[in-house]
Write a protein that holds these residues in place. Structure first.
Motif, mmCIF file in Angstrom:
data_model
loop_
_atom_site.group_PDB
_atom_site.id
_atom_site.type_symbol
_atom_site.label_atom_id
_atom_site.label_comp_id
_atom_site.label_asym_id
_atom_site.label_seq_id
_atom_site.Cartn_x
_atom_site.Cartn_y
_atom_site.Cartn_z
ATOM 1 N N LYS A 83 0.826 -1.198 0.000
ATOM 2 C CA LYS A 83 0.000 0.000 0.000
ATOM 3 C C LYS A 83 0.866 1.255 0.000
ATOM 4 O O LYS A 83 0.606 2.225 -0.722
ATOM 5 C CB LYS A 83 -0.932 -0.014 1.216
ATOM 6 C CG LYS A 83 -1.959 1.113 1.228
ATOM 7 C CD LYS A 83 -2.901 0.944 2.415
ATOM 8 C CE LYS A 83 -3.963 2.042 2.404
ATOM 9 N NZ LYS A 83 -4.893 1.908 3.557
ATOM 10 N N MET A 84 1.935 1.227 0.796
ATOM 11 C CA MET A 84 2.851 2.364 0.867
ATOM 12 C C MET A 84 3.623 2.522 -0.442
ATOM 13 O O MET A 84 3.888 3.638 -0.892
ATOM 14 C CB MET A 84 3.819 2.168 2.035
ATOM 15 C CG MET A 84 4.816 3.318 2.207
ATOM 16 S SD MET A 84 3.991 4.887 2.545
ATOM 17 C CE MET A 84 3.341 4.534 4.196
ATOM 18 N N ARG A 85 3.961 1.407 -1.080
ATOM 19 C CA ARG A 85 4.700 1.476 -2.356
ATOM 20 C C ARG A 85 3.874 2.203 -3.424
ATOM 21 O O ARG A 85 4.376 3.066 -4.136
ATOM 22 C CB ARG A 85 5.051 0.068 -2.844
ATOM 23 C CG ARG A 85 5.931 -0.699 -1.887
ATOM 24 C CD ARG A 85 6.331 -2.052 -2.459
ATOM 25 N NE ARG A 85 6.729 -2.978 -1.405
ATOM 26 C CZ ARG A 85 7.335 -4.133 -1.611
ATOM 27 N NH1 ARG A 85 7.627 -4.516 -2.844
ATOM 28 N NH2 ARG A 85 7.640 -4.919 -0.590
ATOM 29 N N PHE A 86 2.597 1.817 -3.506
ATOM 30 C CA PHE A 86 1.756 2.458 -4.524
ATOM 31 C C PHE A 86 1.468 3.916 -4.179
ATOM 32 O O PHE A 86 1.369 4.760 -5.058
ATOM 33 C CB PHE A 86 0.455 1.668 -4.698
ATOM 34 C CG PHE A 86 0.614 0.413 -5.490
ATOM 35 C CD1 PHE A 86 0.867 0.471 -6.849
ATOM 36 C CD2 PHE A 86 0.542 -0.834 -4.875
ATOM 37 C CE1 PHE A 86 1.028 -0.691 -7.594
ATOM 38 C CE2 PHE A 86 0.713 -1.995 -5.595
ATOM 39 C CZ PHE A 86 0.964 -1.934 -6.965
ATOM 40 N N LYS A 87 1.366 4.222 -2.877
ATOM 41 C CA LYS A 87 1.182 5.621 -2.487
ATOM 42 C C LYS A 87 2.399 6.461 -2.864
ATOM 43 O O LYS A 87 2.284 7.588 -3.355
ATOM 44 C CB LYS A 87 0.935 5.712 -0.986
ATOM 45 C CG LYS A 87 -0.466 5.334 -0.547
ATOM 46 C CD LYS A 87 -0.629 5.536 0.951
ATOM 47 C CE LYS A 87 -2.061 5.226 1.406
ATOM 48 N NZ LYS A 87 -2.219 5.434 2.870
ATOM 49 N N GLY A 88 3.580 5.898 -2.623
ATOM 50 C CA GLY A 88 4.798 6.624 -2.984
ATOM 51 C C GLY A 88 4.911 6.852 -4.480
ATOM 52 O O GLY A 88 5.299 7.928 -4.946
ATOM 53 N N LEU A 89 4.570 5.813 -5.265
ATOM 54 C CA LEU A 89 4.620 5.933 -6.720
ATOM 55 C C LEU A 89 3.632 6.985 -7.212
ATOM 56 O O LEU A 89 3.963 7.831 -8.058
ATOM 57 C CB LEU A 89 4.317 4.575 -7.359
ATOM 58 C CG LEU A 89 4.276 4.539 -8.882
ATOM 59 C CD1 LEU A 89 5.623 4.917 -9.468
ATOM 60 C CD2 LEU A 89 3.844 3.149 -9.367
ATOM 61 N N LEU A 90 2.407 6.940 -6.671
ATOM 62 C CA LEU A 90 1.389 7.905 -7.070
ATOM 63 C C LEU A 90 1.804 9.326 -6.682
ATOM 64 O O LEU A 90 1.625 10.265 -7.472
ATOM 65 C CB LEU A 90 0.057 7.550 -6.411
ATOM 66 C CG LEU A 90 -1.128 8.482 -6.730
ATOM 67 C CD1 LEU A 90 -1.409 8.498 -8.231
ATOM 68 C CD2 LEU A 90 -2.363 8.056 -5.941
ATOM 69 N N THR A 92 4.840 10.519 -6.396
ATOM 70 C CA THR A 92 5.905 10.973 -7.308
ATOM 71 C C THR A 92 5.333 11.402 -8.646
ATOM 72 O O THR A 92 5.706 12.439 -9.201
ATOM 73 C CB THR A 92 6.936 9.851 -7.504
ATOM 74 O OG1 THR A 92 7.470 9.467 -6.235
ATOM 75 C CG2 THR A 92 8.068 10.315 -8.402
ATOM 76 N N VAL A 93 4.403 10.602 -9.185
ATOM 77 C CA VAL A 93 3.775 10.952 -10.464
ATOM 78 C C VAL A 93 3.020 12.274 -10.353
ATOM 79 O O VAL A 93 3.105 13.135 -11.236
ATOM 80 C CB VAL A 93 2.828 9.818 -10.916
ATOM 81 C CG1 VAL A 93 2.022 10.254 -12.136
ATOM 82 C CG2 VAL A 93 3.628 8.551 -11.220
ATOM 83 N N LEU A 94 2.286 12.450 -9.236
ATOM 84 C CA LEU A 94 1.544 13.696 -9.047
ATOM 85 C C LEU A 94 2.476 14.890 -8.924
ATOM 86 O O LEU A 94 2.177 15.988 -9.405
ATOM 87 C CB LEU A 94 0.659 13.585 -7.805
ATOM 88 C CG LEU A 94 -0.540 12.641 -7.909
ATOM 89 C CD1 LEU A 94 -1.277 12.556 -6.579
ATOM 90 C CD2 LEU A 94 -1.492 13.086 -9.018
ATOM 91 N N LEU A 95 3.637 14.699 -8.276
ATOM 92 C CA LEU A 95 4.604 15.780 -8.119
ATOM 93 C C LEU A 95 5.141 16.230 -9.469
ATOM 94 O O LEU A 95 5.217 17.433 -9.759
ATOM 95 C CB LEU A 95 5.747 15.313 -7.215
ATOM 96 C CG LEU A 95 6.775 16.384 -6.834
ATOM 97 C CD1 LEU A 95 6.120 17.497 -6.023
ATOM 98 C CD2 LEU A 95 7.916 15.753 -6.035
ATOM 99 N N PHE A 96 5.508 15.258 -10.310
ATOM 100 C CA PHE A 96 5.974 15.595 -11.658
ATOM 101 C C PHE A 96 4.856 16.253 -12.466
ATOM 102 O O PHE A 96 5.088 17.214 -13.196
ATOM 103 C CB PHE A 96 6.483 14.343 -12.378
ATOM 104 C CG PHE A 96 7.909 14.000 -12.092
ATOM 105 C CD1 PHE A 96 8.942 14.585 -12.803
ATOM 106 C CD2 PHE A 96 8.229 13.097 -11.094
ATOM 107 C CE1 PHE A 96 10.262 14.276 -12.523
ATOM 108 C CE2 PHE A 96 9.543 12.773 -10.803
ATOM 109 C CZ PHE A 96 10.569 13.369 -11.523
#
Length: 549
Positions: A83-90, A92-96
């Motif tokens: 759950k934390m992995r997908f939150k981190g990925l999301l 990062t994508v939102l930040l970019f």
């Protein structure tokens, strides 16, 4: 023998649920990938990349691989909950996504570093369009006024790319050098259409080329006021991601006619007084050629009754015949000859006399070639190129038997000796060669046995006899240089101008000021003490004549 009973162990009470195992962040793996990626980028920057452009590209590719490595670590190795992995990925994508929602890539600098600007700010083309709308109604009256005017060139004019001799040397002019006490006087400044060409200045008229929306435009301005006098438009547009928008060449004037090369290969002959078309050729369409990657950039050369220009690229290597140069009758526009088999690049043809022989030099993608201007016969060729196959600088005539030649992308410079064919088996022999003076799309100037130029953006002095570097100082980006008496006038990539002594012994800056804003690759022009500068955003004219006491 007494056997002890096994120690009683209490079992955990079961409440119907099992506690999940505690997950630990495997940070050492992530740190290792991060440090390894940074070390690889630094190594490639200093050891593998031959020049700054390749260094920047090595950062791009290295950063991409580093991000991929960090992504693999985070998603597959990090050890944190899914759950934390997908939150981190999301996240990062939102930040970019947020960054690119707020900023756009406005352009790329000469070393391919991107320039960002807020998206809510108007683009340079939008600002120019607003300016053109304001002056739209003034042009017709000016056209009527000029129908009876005949323009004639004088020794004080600037009739072609880098001046009458195409060498960037300003002759018989003096300028003020005490800019702190007597700063350059701004005569006018205003937005212009995109383009990387310079000015051709004849009398009280200044000519240049601009991209205005979907129209590639040749524009005539009044020297003193900067007001638009006439325009000629072709319904074409050249645009390239890294190189930007608009035409690349500089107009050439001869006997009342103006010759222009557009970014898509349209060669025009115009009435310089009115802007009316005399004749025109679409070189790429007529020759079945394709454009250069960054557009047609060679400014037309006039030799006697001919206008000589670079051509495009053959679509098939098997048909690489007569592709390098083409010559037209400058009055009628009829084709006279075409010649050469080598792929074109971004330099402009130049006329020289070597060993009492008239020649036209062109710096191709593979090297420097000489042609007979009468019929286009190839006289000699010297290979001098780089990994990218991009040559844009102009050769410098050192004396009647030798040339200086420099190019970028890690190659450097050399001195060539041109031998009379009857006295030597080799028509061209190489003297020294140097890693210094890597001229990318800027040309150098010479004075008293020394050459001055921007070696990957840093001002450098090179001894023409030995090829040894005297000094290297001052960062100007990929700007341009004029030689004015004993001074170098440098228009830097950020639009500021510096005056530096053309002294082979030491670097000494004399004065500086900010002339225009924005990325500036265009060559300046100096005519009767008036300095003309431009880029893809704005143009300006400054008075530099010495102040009378």
């Amino acid at each position: 023998m007494n056997v002890s009973e096994p120690e009683h162990q209490e079992l955990p009470e079961l409440d119907g649920s099992v506690s999940p195992p505690v997950r630990k962040l495997r940070w050492k793996w992530g740190l290792g990938i991060l440090l390894l990626g940074i070390a690889a980028i630094i190594y490639r920057w200093f050891q593998l990349a031959p020049d700054r452009t390749y260094q920047v590209f090595s950062v791009y590719s290295g950063t991409l691989y580093l991000l991929i490595g960090m992504l693999i670590w985070w998603m597959l190795i990090s050890g944190v909950a899914w759950k934390m992995r997908f939150k981190g990925l999301l996240g990062t994508v939102l930040l970019f996504g947020l960054f690119f929602a707020l900023f756009r890539v406005e352009s790329f600098e000469g070393d391919m570093v991107p320039r960002f600007r807020f998206r809510f700010l108007p683009t340079s083309e939008q600002r120019a369009e607003q300016y053109f709308e304001q002056i739209e109604n003034s042009a017709p009256a000016a056209n009527v006024e000029l129908t009876e005017q005949t323009l004639e060139v004088s020794p004080d004019d600037w009739p072609a790319f880098r001046g009458a001799e195409r060498d960037g040397v300003v002759r018989d002019q003096t300028i003020r050098t005490d800019w702190k006490q007597n700063p350059p006087e701004l005569l006018w400044k205003h937005p212009v259409g995109a383009g990387w060409g310079s000015f051709c200045v004849i009398g009280d008229r200044a000519f240049t080329q601009e991209q205005r929306g979907e129209q590639e435009t040749v524009v005539c301005y009044d020297v003193l006021s900067g007001e638009q006098i006439w325009t000629h438009a072709d319904p074409v547009r050249f645009s390239e991601t890294l190189g930007g928008v608009g035409p690349r060449a500089t107009p050439t004037f001869q006997d009342g006619l103006l010759f222009t090369m557009g970014g898509t290969g349209i060669l025009n002959c115009l009435n310089a007084g009115t802007g009316e078309r005399v004749w025109s050729h679409d070189l790429l369409k007529e020759g079945g050629l394709k454009n250069l990657e960054w557009g047609m950039a060679g400014s037309p050369l006039i030799w006697e009754d001919l206008v000589i220009v670079n051509q495009g690229i053959q679509k098939s290597e098997s048909k690489a015949e007569n592709q390098s140069l083409i010559a037209f009758d400058r009055l009628s526009g009829e084709k006279v000859w075409s010649g050469g088999t080598r792929k074109s690049s971004y330099s402009s043809p130049q006329f020289v006399v070597l060993n009492e022989t008239s020649q036209v030099l062109v710096f191709h993608s593979k090297g420097l070639e000489s042609f007979a201007p009468q019929d286009g016969t190839s006289l000699w060729f010297f290979p001098w190129t780089n990994q990218a196959g991009i040559n844009a600088a102009q050769a410098i005539v050192v004396d009647d038997r030798s040339l200086f030649l420099g190019t970028g992308y890690g190659k450097g410079s050399t001195r060539l000796r041109i031998n009379p064919s009857e006295n030597s088996d080799a028509k061209v022999t190489q003297g020294w060669k140097s890693q210094s003076m890597k001229l990318k799309f800027n040309s150098a100037v010479q004075r008293d046995g020394f050459v001055f130029g921007l070696d990957e953006g840093v001002l450098t002095c090179l001894n023409l006899e030995t090829g040894k570097r005297n000094w290297k100082r001052g960062r100007y980006g990929y700007g341009q240089i004029l030689l004015v008496g004993s001074h170098l006038l440098i228009l830097a990539e950020d639009g500021h101008i510096e005056l530096v002594k053309a002294d082979p012994e030491q670097y000494e800056q004399v004065a500086e000021f900010q002339a225009i804003e924005g990325q500036t690759w265009n060559h300046p022009a100096l005519v009767r003490g008036k300095l003309f500068v431009r880029n893809s955003e704005e143009a300006a004219c400054y008075e530099l004549k010495p102040v009378s006491k």
